[in-house]
Each structure stands twice: as C-alpha cells, then as structure tokens.
Design an enzyme around this catalytic site. Sequence first.
Site, short mmCIF file in Angstrom:
data_model
loop_
_atom_site.label_atom_id
_atom_site.label_comp_id
_atom_site.label_asym_id
_atom_site.label_seq_id
_atom_site.Cartn_x
_atom_site.Cartn_y
_atom_site.Cartn_z
N THR A 34 0.85 -1.27 0.00
CA THR A 34 0.00 -0.02 -0.16
C THR A 34 0.77 1.37 0.06
OG1 THR A 34 -0.11 -0.29 2.47
CG2 THR A 34 -2.20 -0.90 1.05
N ASP A 35 2.13 1.10 0.42
CA ASP A 35 2.97 2.34 0.69
C ASP A 35 3.04 2.98 -0.89
OD1 ASP A 35 4.66 0.51 -0.54
OD2 ASP A 35 6.32 1.16 0.88
N LEU A 121 12.25 -8.45 6.07
CA LEU A 121 12.43 -7.69 7.35
C LEU A 121 13.57 -6.32 6.90
CD1 LEU A 121 13.09 -10.58 9.61
CD2 LEU A 121 10.82 -9.46 9.10
N ASP A 168 9.63 0.92 4.27
CA ASP A 168 10.97 0.56 5.21
C ASP A 168 11.61 1.53 5.96
OD1 ASP A 168 9.75 -1.68 3.98
OD2 ASP A 168 11.36 -2.10 2.64
P1 ADP Z 1 15.77 -7.05 2.39
O1 ADP Z 1 14.34 -7.50 2.11
O2 ADP Z 1 16.49 -7.51 3.42
O3 ADP Z 1 15.90 -5.45 2.55
P2 ADP Z 1 17.19 -6.26 -0.12
O4 ADP Z 1 17.53 -6.97 -1.33
O5 ADP Z 1 16.34 -4.99 -0.41
O6 ADP Z 1 16.55 -7.31 0.71
O7 ADP Z 1 18.56 -5.97 0.47
C1 ADP Z 1 19.63 -6.76 0.87
C2 ADP Z 1 20.97 -6.14 0.42
O8 ADP Z 1 21.35 -5.14 1.61
C3 ADP Z 1 21.90 -7.11 0.59
O9 ADP Z 1 22.12 -7.90 -0.65
C4 ADP Z 1 23.17 -6.16 0.67
O10 ADP Z 1 23.78 -5.60 -0.41
C5 ADP Z 1 22.77 -5.26 2.00
N1 ADP Z 1 22.94 -5.55 3.25
C6 ADP Z 1 22.04 -6.05 4.09
N2 ADP Z 1 22.59 -6.46 5.27
C7 ADP Z 1 23.84 -6.14 4.95
C8 ADP Z 1 25.10 -6.47 5.83
N3 ADP Z 1 24.90 -6.94 6.87
N4 ADP Z 1 26.20 -5.98 5.33
C9 ADP Z 1 26.60 -5.42 4.05
N5 ADP Z 1 25.39 -5.22 3.23
C10 ADP Z 1 24.30 -5.79 3.83
MG MG Z 2 14.96 -4.14 0.87
#
Ligand code: ADP
Ligand code: MG
Length: 377
Positions: A34-35, A121, A168
């Site tokens: 919805t956002d 998450l 988010d």
């Molecule tokens: P989400 O639903 O968890 O937000 P996304 O694909 O939108 O999934 O984002 C995930 C991306 O965020 C990872 O592929 C990485 O690039 C970055 N990320 C998340 N956690 C970390 C971390 N601990 N260290 C470095 N990058 C991270």
């Molecule tokens: Mg994300």
Amino acid sequence: MKQQIIEAFEQQFGERPSHLIRSPGRVNLIGEHTDYNDGFVLPMAIDRAVWLAVRGREDGRVLVHSLEQTEPTDFALTDFQHSGGWAEYVKGMARALLDAGYKLAGWEGVLTSDVPVGSGLSSSAALEMAVGMAFAAVSDFPFDGVEMARLGQKTENEWVGANTGIMDQMIAANGQAGFALLIDCRDLSTEPIPLPKGTAVLIMDTATRHTHTDSGYNERRKSCERAAQFFGVSHLRDVTIEQFEARAAELDDVTMRRARHIITENERTLAAAAAMKAGDAEKLGELMNASHASLHIDFEVTNNELDIMARIAQAQPGCFGARMTGGGFGGCVVTLVDEKRAEEVGTAVAAQYQSATPLTPQIFVTSASAGTAVLPL
Ligand code: ADP
Ligand code: MG
C-alpha cells in the site's frame, strides 16, 4: 552485538569509535504494497538491527567494512560511481544527501547485522538509515527521520534500481520502542499504536528468499498505476470500495484483482489500527488473515512456502492471526499470538512446517524497538 562491533572497530582502526549507531529491521503487521499507492501501513521496528561503529575522516573518503561481507566499501565523496554489491546502499545514500545539499564529511567504520537479508524484514532500509545517521553524526547535521526516509527511498529507486515504497525507511528511522507505527504514506504522518495487551509477535522465516531484482514487484506497481489511471486518480489510495465496485467489471481480471487488494488492504490497515487501540487481538488477527488471503489470491505475491507457513500458524491454538510480511515472493510470516503461548506456537509451527516442506524455518519472538539512533558507547 554492541560489544562485538566496538571490538571489531578497535581491531580494524586501532582505537574506539566516536559513534555507535543502531538501525532496526522491521516487520509489517498489516498494509502490504500500500505504501507506493499513497496508502496506510502498520509496521514496527524490531529487535534485530544493523550496528555501525564509526569515526570521522579528514580526507573526504568513506570506508566501511561489513562483518557479513568480504569486500569493504571504499570511495571518495567527490567522485564515485556504481560498483555493484552492498556498496550501492552506502553510495546511494551519499549521492542522495549530496544532491539534497548536505555538506558531507568522510568517515570509516565497521558494521554487522542480524537482520536476515531478503526475508521481508528490510535489511536494506536498516543499512541505509544507519549510513544516513553516520553521515549526520560525523558531518554534524540533525537526523530528520522523515527526510532521511525520503533519501533512503531515493537510494533504492534511483541508485540501486529497486522501485520500492517508503515504508521500510520510515519505520527504520522513526520506530518507537513498544509501539507499531501507523504511517500515512501520502503525508508521512505517523501515529504510535500499541500491541493489544497480552499478545506477542512471532516472526516465522520460511527460509525462502526474494531477490531485489524480482520483476514481480515492479509489475505489481505497474498494475496499480494502470488501475489508478483508469479511475482518474493519482494513486489507488483515492479510490473507495464503492467506487471500485461500481466499475470493477470494466477492468481486466488481473488489474481488477491488484486494485482490489490495495483498496481493501488500506481499509484493513485502518481497521487494524482501530482494533489495536481497542485492545482487540481477535479482530486484529482476523484482519491479518484476510490480508494474507488477499495477498495470495488477488495480489499474488505469496509463494507456496508463505502460504503453508501462514496456514499452519493460523491453525494453532493461541494464534490470533498470521500473514506474509514484506514485499513477498519469499521471506517471513508475521504471527500475532497469545503472549503466554508464544513458545508453544513457535515450536508447533516449526515442526509442522518442517514436515510439510524440505526446509528448516527460523521462528523467533520479536518486540517493538526504537528507530535508528546513536547509542552511548
Ligand atoms: P531486504 O528485504 O532484506 O531489504 P534487499 O535485497 O532489499 O533485501 O537488501 C539486501 C541487501 O542489503 C544485501 O544484498 C546487501 O547488499 C545489503 N545488506 C544487508 N545487510 C547487510 C550487511 N550486514 N552488510 C552489508 N550489506 C548488507
Ligand atoms: Mg530491501
């Protein structure tokens, strides 16, 4: 994690950091997709978070190590390009802040996170808001949670290339301990809403993942835009159920169902906030179940595992309601349970999910935490 990240910083840079930042992941109780339709969402920041220890640098460079990644992010604020990988989230925030007119100092730091990646998450928003806070701390400007959320969304949309909404970043930046947040994604106003007394929130990770390149998400956005155009409004937020029903038959089946999800989900989200204020866990649970059904049938963003997990959770004594949470196509189910039976429900769901699928789920109780903040060292 606090001690761990301070020690990692000391090992890397030989002294204590100047700032320690915590930026939470989030779980959305209701109000899915919805956002970006200018509608309502009801997420809470969770007790899983990105932790980032930093100190300023004089030379205008940004250097960050992630304990979960092999390659550090390293670039000069005066000159940087796309490089792929997780650096994109750091660079994207720098770009968005610079474009908004902020004077940025460089910094170096180490981060770690226990927000699972790609599970709904929002590890990416947690990371973006942590980076935004790092720039604010070392460059000495105030962290404005709404402004920073906008810049985080810009990072995703314009730098990373994920056409996501603003939920988010809003909840990561503005979460409040002990409360979920009803967010109006049109004017970005927020209202803290407490969970009904005696309830707990369980996060149930199906162990299936979305990837941010999933075309499904952008397709859903396009359908919503098409439907809004049909109704002559900028966003589906402005279409009432009555207006929708009067003309639904003129829409093709897919667009009709996509629009129906958004329009009914907005209503459910407002009703959920009202139920929470009234302390009505039963009602909130029913709305969560209805949200899952709508995401499954009308919006088609669940996968098999999310459906199985939600169905198993919903059938447990002590469970008020369960639904997929986040963008979908994999990830987690959020479940509202009787506080006293949280463990029992978690154990039963884990066992049944494991016999229904070849996967091992992660199930944990979560609590509503504060938004992105600098913590005392
Ligand atoms: P989400 O639903 O968890 O937000 P996304 O694909 O939108 O999934 O984002 C995930 C991306 O965020 C990872 O592929 C990485 O690039 C970055 N990320 C998340 N956690 C970390 C971390 N601990 N260290 C470095 N990058 C991270
Ligand atoms: Mg994300």
